[in-house]
Design a protein around this motif. Structure first.
Motif, mmCIF file in Angstrom:
data_model
loop_
_atom_site.group_PDB
_atom_site.id
_atom_site.type_symbol
_atom_site.label_atom_id
_atom_site.label_comp_id
_atom_site.label_asym_id
_atom_site.label_seq_id
_atom_site.Cartn_x
_atom_site.Cartn_y
_atom_site.Cartn_z
ATOM 1 N N ARG A 5 7.131 -23.194 -21.303
ATOM 2 C CA ARG A 5 8.239 -21.709 -21.330
ATOM 3 C C ARG A 5 7.451 -20.940 -19.700
ATOM 4 N NH1 ARG A 5 12.658 -19.619 -24.721
ATOM 5 N NH2 ARG A 5 13.514 -21.200 -26.475
ATOM 6 N N LEU A 9 8.822 -20.000 -16.686
ATOM 7 C CA LEU A 9 9.200 -19.300 -16.304
ATOM 8 C C LEU A 9 7.836 -19.004 -14.710
ATOM 9 C CD1 LEU A 9 10.135 -16.394 -15.859
ATOM 10 C CD2 LEU A 9 7.455 -15.488 -17.651
ATOM 11 N N PHE A 10 6.675 -19.406 -14.106
ATOM 12 C CA PHE A 10 5.999 -19.585 -13.981
ATOM 13 C C PHE A 10 6.984 -20.455 -11.834
ATOM 14 C CE2 PHE A 10 2.273 -21.440 -10.767
ATOM 15 C CZ PHE A 10 2.019 -19.955 -9.885
ATOM 16 N N GLY A 12 9.670 -20.732 -11.816
ATOM 17 C CA GLY A 12 10.602 -19.998 -11.587
ATOM 18 C C GLY A 12 10.491 -18.834 -10.854
ATOM 19 N N THR A 13 9.655 -17.720 -10.937
ATOM 20 C CA THR A 13 8.896 -16.879 -9.477
ATOM 21 C C THR A 13 8.359 -17.254 -9.395
ATOM 22 O OG1 THR A 13 8.508 -15.875 -12.375
ATOM 23 C CG2 THR A 13 7.498 -15.145 -10.494
ATOM 24 N N MET A 14 7.567 -18.588 -8.602
ATOM 25 C CA MET A 14 6.867 -18.982 -7.438
ATOM 26 C C MET A 14 7.921 -19.700 -6.600
ATOM 27 S SD MET A 14 4.235 -17.798 -8.007
ATOM 28 C CE MET A 14 3.817 -18.447 -6.236
ATOM 29 N N LEU A 16 11.540 -17.828 -5.951
ATOM 30 C CA LEU A 16 12.341 -17.055 -6.148
ATOM 31 C C LEU A 16 11.037 -15.831 -4.708
ATOM 32 C CD1 LEU A 16 13.762 -15.847 -8.903
ATOM 33 C CD2 LEU A 16 14.692 -16.714 -7.072
ATOM 34 N N LEU A 17 10.060 -15.957 -4.845
ATOM 35 C CA LEU A 17 8.899 -14.999 -4.250
ATOM 36 C C LEU A 17 8.953 -16.053 -2.931
ATOM 37 C CD1 LEU A 17 6.901 -13.454 -4.283
ATOM 38 C CD2 LEU A 17 5.370 -14.289 -4.896
ATOM 39 N N SER A 18 9.086 -17.114 -2.936
ATOM 40 C CA SER A 18 8.902 -17.923 -1.615
ATOM 41 C C SER A 18 10.333 -18.013 -0.882
ATOM 42 C CB SER A 18 9.038 -18.973 -1.992
ATOM 43 O OG SER A 18 9.537 -20.088 -2.630
ATOM 44 N N THR A 33 8.167 -22.960 -0.330
ATOM 45 C CA THR A 33 9.647 -23.686 -1.251
ATOM 46 C C THR A 33 8.952 -25.119 -1.487
ATOM 47 O OG1 THR A 33 10.413 -21.860 -0.928
ATOM 48 C CG2 THR A 33 11.776 -23.288 -2.176
#
Length: 67
Positions: A5, A9-10, A12-14, A16-18, A33
């Motif tokens: 998990r 989570l990491f 997905g966060t990366m 979205l950040l990109s 991305t």
């Protein structure tokens, strides 16, 4: 939270950040991305994930995918 998990989570966060950086800072951040996507693909095929190694060293308990 287990390692599986945490890696999801990491990632997905990366992603979205990109996307945010691509839209608001520079279109060249689209390459971040692409890099994340390629890393996810090679992790699925080989089982080697650098983020899982880092999280394991930080003490996150192992899950099913990264044992």
């Amino acid at each position: 939270m287990n390692l599986d998990r945490a890696v999801g989570l990491f990632a997905g966060t990366m992603v979205l950040l990109s996307v945010v950086l691509t839209l608001w800072v520079s279109p060249h951040f689209v390459w971040l991305t692409v890099f994340i996507g390629l890393n996810l693909m090679q992790s699925a095929l080989t089982g080697f994930c650098p983020a899982a190694i880092v999280f394991r060293h930080l003490g996150v308990p192992a899950g099913c995918a990264f044992s």
